[in-house]
Write a protein that holds these residues in place. Structure first.
Motif, PDB file in Angstrom:
ATOM      1  N   VAL A 170       0.839  -1.207   0.000  1.00  0.00           N
ATOM      2  CA  VAL A 170       0.000   0.000   0.000  1.00  0.00           C
ATOM      3  C   VAL A 170       0.870   1.253   0.000  1.00  0.00           C
ATOM      4  CG1 VAL A 170      -1.760   1.298   1.253  1.00  0.00           C
ATOM      5  CG2 VAL A 170      -1.854  -1.203   1.223  1.00  0.00           C
ATOM      6  N   ALA A 171       0.486   2.238  -0.815  1.00  0.00           N
ATOM      7  CA  ALA A 171       1.090   3.569  -0.782  1.00  0.00           C
ATOM      8  C   ALA A 171       0.039   4.561  -0.298  1.00  0.00           C
ATOM      9  CB  ALA A 171       1.606   3.964  -2.165  1.00  0.00           C
ATOM     10  N   VAL A 172       0.459   5.534   0.506  1.00  0.00           N
ATOM     11  CA  VAL A 172      -0.443   6.511   1.107  1.00  0.00           C
ATOM     12  C   VAL A 172      -0.059   7.913   0.649  1.00  0.00           C
ATOM     13  CG1 VAL A 172      -1.307   7.478   3.271  1.00  0.00           C
ATOM     14  CG2 VAL A 172      -0.732   5.040   3.139  1.00  0.00           C
ATOM     15  N   VAL A 173      -1.011   8.631   0.029  1.00  0.00           N
ATOM     16  CA  VAL A 173      -0.717   9.976  -0.461  1.00  0.00           C
ATOM     17  C   VAL A 173      -1.772  10.952   0.055  1.00  0.00           C
ATOM     18  CG1 VAL A 173      -0.352  11.428  -2.489  1.00  0.00           C
ATOM     19  CG2 VAL A 173       0.365   9.031  -2.537  1.00  0.00           C
ATOM     20  N   ASP A 174      -1.335  11.862   0.923  1.00  0.00           N
ATOM     21  CA  ASP A 174      -2.203  12.887   1.507  1.00  0.00           C
ATOM     22  C   ASP A 174      -1.308  14.027   1.950  1.00  0.00           C
ATOM     23  OD1 ASP A 174      -3.789  14.352   3.645  1.00  0.00           O
ATOM     24  OD2 ASP A 174      -5.270  12.843   3.077  1.00  0.00           O
ATOM     25  N   HIS A 188       7.525   1.931  -6.506  1.00  0.00           N
ATOM     26  CA  HIS A 188       7.251   0.876  -5.526  1.00  0.00           C
ATOM     27  C   HIS A 188       6.209  -0.151  -5.961  1.00  0.00           C
ATOM     28  CE1 HIS A 188       9.783   2.982  -2.653  1.00  0.00           C
ATOM     29  NE2 HIS A 188       9.105   4.098  -2.888  1.00  0.00           N
ATOM     30  N   GLN A 189       5.521   0.101  -7.066  1.00  0.00           N
ATOM     31  CA  GLN A 189       4.556  -0.864  -7.598  1.00  0.00           C
ATOM     32  C   GLN A 189       3.560  -1.363  -6.537  1.00  0.00           C
ATOM     33  OE1 GLN A 189       4.963  -2.157 -11.247  1.00  0.00           O
ATOM     34  NE2 GLN A 189       5.683  -0.066 -10.985  1.00  0.00           N
ATOM     35  N   PRO A 190       2.841  -0.455  -5.866  1.00  0.00           N
ATOM     36  CA  PRO A 190       1.893  -0.892  -4.837  1.00  0.00           C
ATOM     37  C   PRO A 190       0.687  -1.595  -5.441  1.00  0.00           C
ATOM     38  CG  PRO A 190       1.601   1.438  -5.265  1.00  0.00           C
ATOM     39  CD  PRO A 190       2.811   1.010  -6.053  1.00  0.00           C
ATOM     40  N   ASP A 191       0.043  -2.419  -4.616  1.00  0.00           N
ATOM     41  CA  ASP A 191      -1.216  -3.046  -5.023  1.00  0.00           C
ATOM     42  C   ASP A 191      -2.371  -2.070  -4.861  1.00  0.00           C
ATOM     43  OD1 ASP A 191      -0.018  -5.677  -5.406  1.00  0.00           O
ATOM     44  OD2 ASP A 191       0.120  -5.754  -3.218  1.00  0.00           O
ATOM     45  N   VAL A 192      -2.290  -1.251  -3.798  1.00  0.00           N
ATOM     46  CA  VAL A 192      -3.365  -0.309  -3.461  1.00  0.00           C
ATOM     47  C   VAL A 192      -2.760   1.064  -3.193  1.00  0.00           C
ATOM     48  CG1 VAL A 192      -5.231   0.231  -1.832  1.00  0.00           C
ATOM     49  CG2 VAL A 192      -4.774  -2.153  -2.457  1.00  0.00           C
ATOM     50  N   LEU A 193      -3.438   2.100  -3.699  1.00  0.00           N
ATOM     51  CA  LEU A 193      -3.029   3.485  -3.454  1.00  0.00           C
ATOM     52  C   LEU A 193      -4.154   4.204  -2.738  1.00  0.00           C
ATOM     53  CD1 LEU A 193      -1.183   6.001  -3.954  1.00  0.00           C
ATOM     54  CD2 LEU A 193      -2.398   6.289  -6.123  1.00  0.00           C
ATOM     55  N   LEU A 194      -3.863   4.752  -1.555  1.00  0.00           N
ATOM     56  CA  LEU A 194      -4.820   5.604  -0.839  1.00  0.00           C
ATOM     57  C   LEU A 194      -4.531   7.035  -1.247  1.00  0.00           C
ATOM     58  CD1 LEU A 194      -4.828   4.067   2.767  1.00  0.00           C
ATOM     59  CD2 LEU A 194      -6.267   3.503   0.811  1.00  0.00           C
TER      60      LEU A 194
END
Length: 224
Positions: free
Chosen positions: A9-13, A51-57
Protein backbone atom coordinates in the motif's frame (compact mmCIF):
# COMPACT_ATOMS: atom_id res chain seq x y z
CA UNK A 1 9.93 -9.89 0.76
CA UNK A 2 6.38 -9.95 -0.55
CA UNK A 3 4.37 -13.07 0.23
CA UNK A 4 1.26 -14.06 -1.75
CA UNK A 5 -0.96 -12.62 1.01
CA UNK A 6 0.89 -9.33 1.43
CA UNK A 7 -0.91 -6.18 0.27
CA UNK A 8 1.50 -3.43 -0.75
CA UNK A 9 0.00 0.00 0.00
CA UNK A 10 1.09 3.57 -0.78
CA UNK A 11 -0.44 6.51 1.11
CA UNK A 12 -0.72 9.98 -0.46
CA UNK A 13 -2.20 12.89 1.51
CA UNK A 14 -0.81 16.39 1.99
CA UNK A 15 -1.79 16.48 5.67
CA UNK A 16 1.08 14.88 7.56
CA UNK A 17 -0.92 14.13 10.69
CA UNK A 18 -3.70 12.39 8.79
CA UNK A 19 -1.16 10.44 6.77
CA UNK A 20 0.55 9.28 9.96
CA UNK A 21 -2.83 8.19 11.29
CA UNK A 22 -3.51 6.16 8.16
CA UNK A 23 -0.15 4.44 8.44
CA UNK A 24 -0.83 3.61 12.09
CA UNK A 25 -4.22 2.07 11.22
CA UNK A 26 -2.85 0.10 8.28
CA UNK A 27 0.02 -1.11 10.44
CA UNK A 28 -2.40 -3.03 12.66
CA UNK A 29 -2.99 -5.53 9.86
CA UNK A 30 -0.03 -7.92 9.42
CA UNK A 31 -1.00 -8.60 5.80
CA UNK A 32 -0.54 -4.93 4.83
CA UNK A 33 2.85 -3.47 4.04
CA UNK A 34 3.27 0.29 3.51
CA UNK A 35 5.75 0.76 0.67
CA UNK A 36 5.66 4.53 0.27
CA UNK A 37 4.02 7.83 1.14
CA UNK A 38 3.70 11.28 -0.36
CA UNK A 39 1.81 14.55 -0.29
CA UNK A 40 0.99 15.52 -3.89
CA UNK A 41 -0.34 14.23 -7.18
CA UNK A 42 3.10 14.04 -8.84
CA UNK A 43 4.44 12.14 -5.83
CA UNK A 44 1.59 9.64 -6.18
CA UNK A 45 2.68 8.90 -9.74
CA UNK A 46 6.33 8.62 -8.68
CA UNK A 47 5.46 6.25 -5.83
CA UNK A 48 3.50 3.95 -8.11
CA UNK A 49 6.37 3.78 -10.59
CA UNK A 50 9.02 3.25 -7.92
CA UNK A 51 7.25 0.88 -5.53
CA UNK A 52 4.56 -0.86 -7.60
CA UNK A 53 1.89 -0.89 -4.84
CA UNK A 54 -1.22 -3.05 -5.02
CA UNK A 55 -3.36 -0.31 -3.46
CA UNK A 56 -3.03 3.48 -3.45
CA UNK A 57 -4.82 5.60 -0.84
CA UNK A 58 -5.31 9.02 -2.43
CA UNK A 59 -6.57 12.34 -1.07
CA UNK A 60 -8.61 14.68 -3.30
CA UNK A 61 -7.26 18.18 -2.68
CA UNK A 62 -3.47 18.15 -3.01
CA UNK A 63 -0.84 20.01 -5.02
CA UNK A 64 -0.77 18.77 -8.60
CA UNK A 65 -2.97 18.39 -11.64
CA UNK A 66 -6.16 17.47 -9.75
CA UNK A 67 -7.40 14.14 -8.48
CA UNK A 68 -8.96 12.85 -11.71
CA UNK A 69 -5.87 13.61 -13.78
CA UNK A 70 -3.67 12.10 -11.06
CA UNK A 71 -5.74 8.91 -11.16
CA UNK A 72 -5.38 8.70 -14.94
CA UNK A 73 -1.62 9.27 -14.75
CA UNK A 74 -1.24 6.63 -12.03
CA UNK A 75 -3.23 4.05 -13.99
CA UNK A 76 -1.26 4.86 -17.12
CA UNK A 77 1.88 3.86 -15.23
CA UNK A 78 0.39 0.84 -13.46
CA UNK A 79 -2.99 -0.42 -14.62
CA UNK A 80 -3.09 -3.05 -11.86
CA UNK A 81 -3.05 -0.63 -8.92
CA UNK A 82 -6.35 -0.24 -7.10
CA UNK A 83 -7.08 3.34 -6.01
CA UNK A 84 -9.06 4.25 -2.90
CA UNK A 85 -10.01 7.93 -2.79
CA UNK A 86 -10.32 9.28 0.75
CA UNK A 87 -11.95 12.69 1.17
CA UNK A 88 -14.10 14.94 3.33
CA UNK A 89 -16.26 15.82 0.29
CA UNK A 90 -19.63 14.04 0.21
CA UNK A 91 -20.16 15.10 -3.39
CA UNK A 92 -21.97 13.01 -6.03
CA UNK A 93 -20.29 14.80 -8.94
CA UNK A 94 -16.86 14.16 -7.48
CA UNK A 95 -17.78 10.50 -6.95
CA UNK A 96 -18.69 10.24 -10.64
CA UNK A 97 -15.48 11.94 -11.72
CA UNK A 98 -13.09 9.74 -9.76
CA UNK A 99 -14.90 6.49 -10.57
CA UNK A 100 -14.98 7.36 -14.27
CA UNK A 101 -11.26 8.15 -14.08
CA UNK A 102 -10.65 4.64 -12.74
CA UNK A 103 -10.77 4.70 -8.93
CA UNK A 104 -11.92 1.51 -7.21
CA UNK A 105 -13.39 3.13 -4.11
CA UNK A 106 -14.61 6.48 -2.79
CA UNK A 107 -14.73 6.79 0.98
CA UNK A 108 -15.28 9.65 3.40
CA UNK A 109 -12.55 10.26 5.94
CA UNK A 110 -15.11 9.72 8.68
CA UNK A 111 -15.09 5.93 8.09
CA UNK A 112 -14.08 3.60 10.90
CA UNK A 113 -10.73 1.84 11.10
CA UNK A 114 -12.23 -1.57 10.34
CA UNK A 115 -14.02 -0.16 7.29
CA UNK A 116 -10.76 1.15 5.87
CA UNK A 117 -8.96 -2.14 6.44
CA UNK A 118 -11.83 -4.06 4.86
CA UNK A 119 -11.76 -1.73 1.85
CA UNK A 120 -8.03 -2.28 1.33
CA UNK A 121 -8.46 -6.04 1.48
CA UNK A 122 -11.50 -5.94 -0.79
CA UNK A 123 -10.08 -3.81 -3.63
CA UNK A 124 -6.94 -5.92 -3.62
CA UNK A 125 -9.09 -8.50 -5.42
CA UNK A 126 -9.95 -6.59 -8.64
CA UNK A 127 -13.54 -6.85 -9.83
CA UNK A 128 -16.13 -4.85 -11.73
CA UNK A 129 -17.55 -3.58 -8.43
CA UNK A 130 -16.68 -0.31 -6.71
CA UNK A 131 -16.82 0.56 -3.02
CA UNK A 132 -18.64 3.62 -1.69
CA UNK A 133 -18.75 5.04 1.82
CA UNK A 134 -20.85 8.17 1.38
CA UNK A 135 -24.18 9.53 2.58
CA UNK A 136 -27.50 8.11 1.38
CA UNK A 137 -28.27 11.44 -0.29
CA UNK A 138 -25.12 11.22 -2.40
CA UNK A 139 -25.99 7.68 -3.46
CA UNK A 140 -29.43 8.89 -4.57
CA UNK A 141 -27.87 11.72 -6.59
CA UNK A 142 -25.61 9.26 -8.40
CA UNK A 143 -28.71 7.92 -10.15
CA UNK A 144 -29.47 11.39 -11.52
CA UNK A 145 -26.67 12.10 -14.00
CA UNK A 146 -26.71 15.71 -15.25
CA UNK A 147 -27.89 16.11 -18.86
CA UNK A 148 -25.08 16.19 -21.38
CA UNK A 149 -22.49 14.54 -19.16
CA UNK A 150 -20.21 12.10 -20.89
CA UNK A 151 -17.10 10.03 -20.45
CA UNK A 152 -13.90 11.13 -18.69
CA UNK A 153 -12.04 13.99 -20.29
CA UNK A 154 -14.97 15.05 -22.51
CA UNK A 155 -18.16 16.69 -21.23
CA UNK A 156 -18.15 19.06 -18.30
CA UNK A 157 -20.13 18.24 -15.19
CA UNK A 158 -22.98 20.49 -14.10
CA UNK A 159 -20.82 21.98 -11.33
CA UNK A 160 -17.93 22.66 -13.70
CA UNK A 161 -20.31 24.52 -16.00
CA UNK A 162 -21.65 26.55 -13.05
CA UNK A 163 -18.12 27.50 -12.03
CA UNK A 164 -17.25 28.55 -15.58
CA UNK A 165 -20.41 30.66 -15.84
CA UNK A 166 -19.45 32.54 -12.67
CA UNK A 167 -15.83 32.83 -13.82
CA UNK A 168 -17.10 34.33 -17.07
CA UNK A 169 -18.91 36.95 -14.97
CA UNK A 170 -15.46 38.01 -13.68
CA UNK A 171 -15.99 36.59 -10.18
CA UNK A 172 -12.88 35.57 -8.25
CA UNK A 173 -12.42 32.02 -6.97
CA UNK A 174 -13.32 33.25 -3.49
CA UNK A 175 -16.51 34.88 -4.76
CA UNK A 176 -17.46 31.75 -6.71
CA UNK A 177 -16.91 29.64 -3.62
CA UNK A 178 -19.16 31.92 -1.59
CA UNK A 179 -21.87 31.94 -4.27
CA UNK A 180 -21.93 28.14 -4.62
CA UNK A 181 -21.29 27.46 -0.91
CA UNK A 182 -18.23 25.36 -1.59
CA UNK A 183 -14.56 25.80 -0.65
CA UNK A 184 -12.13 27.83 -2.73
CA UNK A 185 -10.03 24.68 -3.16
CA UNK A 186 -13.06 22.94 -4.67
CA UNK A 187 -13.52 25.83 -7.11
CA UNK A 188 -9.90 25.44 -8.18
CA UNK A 189 -10.42 21.69 -8.64
CA UNK A 190 -13.46 22.25 -10.87
CA UNK A 191 -11.56 24.83 -12.93
CA UNK A 192 -8.57 22.51 -13.30
CA UNK A 193 -10.85 19.71 -14.50
CA UNK A 194 -12.60 22.07 -16.93
CA UNK A 195 -9.26 23.26 -18.34
CA UNK A 196 -8.21 19.65 -19.00
CA UNK A 197 -11.52 18.73 -20.65
CA UNK A 198 -11.52 21.85 -22.83
CA UNK A 199 -7.78 21.62 -23.56
CA UNK A 200 -7.50 25.18 -22.27
CA UNK A 201 -4.37 26.91 -21.03
CA UNK A 202 -5.98 29.65 -18.94
CA UNK A 203 -9.22 30.88 -17.39
CA UNK A 204 -10.01 33.14 -20.35
CA UNK A 205 -9.13 30.40 -22.84
CA UNK A 206 -11.45 27.95 -21.06
CA UNK A 207 -14.33 30.45 -21.11
CA UNK A 208 -13.84 31.22 -24.80
CA UNK A 209 -13.76 27.53 -25.69
CA UNK A 210 -16.84 26.87 -23.54
CA UNK A 211 -18.67 29.62 -25.43
CA UNK A 212 -17.52 28.24 -28.79
CA UNK A 213 -18.88 24.81 -27.85
CA UNK A 214 -22.10 26.38 -26.53
CA UNK A 215 -21.48 25.05 -23.04
CA UNK A 216 -22.09 28.56 -21.74
CA UNK A 217 -23.80 31.41 -23.57
CA UNK A 218 -22.02 34.17 -25.46
CA UNK A 219 -23.48 36.73 -23.09
CA UNK A 220 -21.34 35.27 -20.32
CA UNK A 221 -18.08 35.77 -22.22
CA UNK A 222 -15.46 37.97 -20.60
CA UNK A 223 -15.16 41.33 -22.31
CA UNK A 224 -11.36 41.18 -22.42
Amino acid sequence: MKTPDTIRVAVVDDHNLFREGLKEVLGTDPTIRIVGEGGSGPEAVELVVAHQPDVLLLDVEMPGAGVTETIRQVLHQRREVQIIVLTMHDDAELVREVLEAGASAYMLKTILRDELLAAVRSVRRPSANVLLAVSRGTVEQLDRRPPGSGGPGTALTQREREVLVLAASALSNQQIASRLRITEATVKRHLTNAYAKLNAVSRVDAIRKAVARRIISDGQRLSR
